[in-house]
Design an enzyme around this catalytic site. Sequence first.
Site, PDB file in Angstrom:
ATOM      1  N   ASN A  95       0.831  -1.201   0.000  1.00  0.00           N
ATOM      2  CA  ASN A  95       0.000   0.000   0.000  1.00  0.00           C
ATOM      3  C   ASN A  95       0.872   1.260   0.000  1.00  0.00           C
ATOM      4  O   ASN A  95       2.067   1.197   0.232  1.00  0.00           O
ATOM      5  CB  ASN A  95      -0.894  -0.040   1.255  1.00  0.00           C
ATOM      6  N   CYS A  96       0.231   2.382  -0.211  1.00  0.00           N
ATOM      7  CA  CYS A  96       0.894   3.691  -0.226  1.00  0.00           C
ATOM      8  C   CYS A  96       1.729   3.862   1.047  1.00  0.00           C
ATOM      9  O   CYS A  96       1.252   3.545   2.122  1.00  0.00           O
ATOM     10  CB  CYS A  96      -0.152   4.787  -0.283  1.00  0.00           C
ATOM     11  N   PRO A  97       2.946   4.350   1.018  1.00  0.00           N
ATOM     12  CA  PRO A  97       3.663   4.895  -0.142  1.00  0.00           C
ATOM     13  C   PRO A  97       4.647   3.921  -0.790  1.00  0.00           C
ATOM     14  O   PRO A  97       5.496   4.339  -1.558  1.00  0.00           O
ATOM     15  CB  PRO A  97       4.452   6.048   0.499  1.00  0.00           C
ATOM     16  N   MET A  98       4.542   2.636  -0.455  1.00  0.00           N
ATOM     17  CA  MET A  98       5.593   1.688  -0.848  1.00  0.00           C
ATOM     18  C   MET A  98       5.799   1.530  -2.349  1.00  0.00           C
ATOM     19  O   MET A  98       6.947   1.455  -2.802  1.00  0.00           O
ATOM     20  CB  MET A  98       5.350   0.327  -0.169  1.00  0.00           C
ATOM     21  N   ASP A 132      -2.358  -1.360  -5.732  1.00  0.00           N
ATOM     22  CA  ASP A 132      -2.884  -0.223  -4.983  1.00  0.00           C
ATOM     23  C   ASP A 132      -3.664   0.700  -5.932  1.00  0.00           C
ATOM     24  O   ASP A 132      -3.080   1.296  -6.825  1.00  0.00           O
ATOM     25  CB  ASP A 132      -1.703   0.515  -4.334  1.00  0.00           C
TER      26      ASP A 132
END
Lengths: 155, 85
Positions: free
Chosen positions: B21-24, B48
């Site tokens: 998920n964000c920010p990965m 995502d």
Amino acid sequence: MTKKKLAIIASRGTLDWAYPPLILASTAAALGYEVRIFFTFYGLKLLEKKLDLRVTSLGNPAMPMPISLPVMVQTLPGMEMLMTQMMKGKMKKKGVVDIEELRNLCVEAEVQMLACQMTIDLFEFKRENLIEHAKPGGAATFFEFAGVSDVNLFM
Amino acid sequence: MDGLEKYMEEFDEELDTSGLNCPMPILKAKKAISSLSAGQILRVISTDPGSLKDFQAFAKQTGHELLEAREDNSIFFYLLKKRDS
């Protein structure tokens, strides 16, 4: 091209509130920003080598709960631990990065971390318990950077 | 994955961020593209839904070119071309 600059004040030390400053800092760094975070008051907890961050629904009626619990029940011993475990489980399931890993990514991306010297004294934090990357400093040190930043955020 | 043949574009490096998920996805993409040379192409896979706008914004702000952004069954594919330094 001069780099854009982002200055963040991280003032909270719960598991949920640990995310916004570190997510924005790491992302900004990935976008080419120079980033500095000033960790003050409870935010200093995010700089401890051994992270022990928790979350509670007490005083936070907006926290989504699987079942609605009366406040009296939420105050029972062990509830904070339980909620922290539940939150961590949910984050893992949804692919939200572990907070320690996110902090490591910030360090790797050269996000500068300023540890509020006054808070270190006030709450008797030990320098050796904070990560090496963090540098102690005060409000004036923060403004050296904040004053020339393009974006300033308080969290 | 059946639909994959449709996305057999030319690329130099692939990064699969499925499940993250964000920010990965952005952080990993940034790292991956750093190791490429100018003009080389990185393909990113993400699950995502927020990544669609994020990769457009990433490209716009970093100067890398987003050659393609596609969705197939809730899986997102991006082709990023590294900019000249």
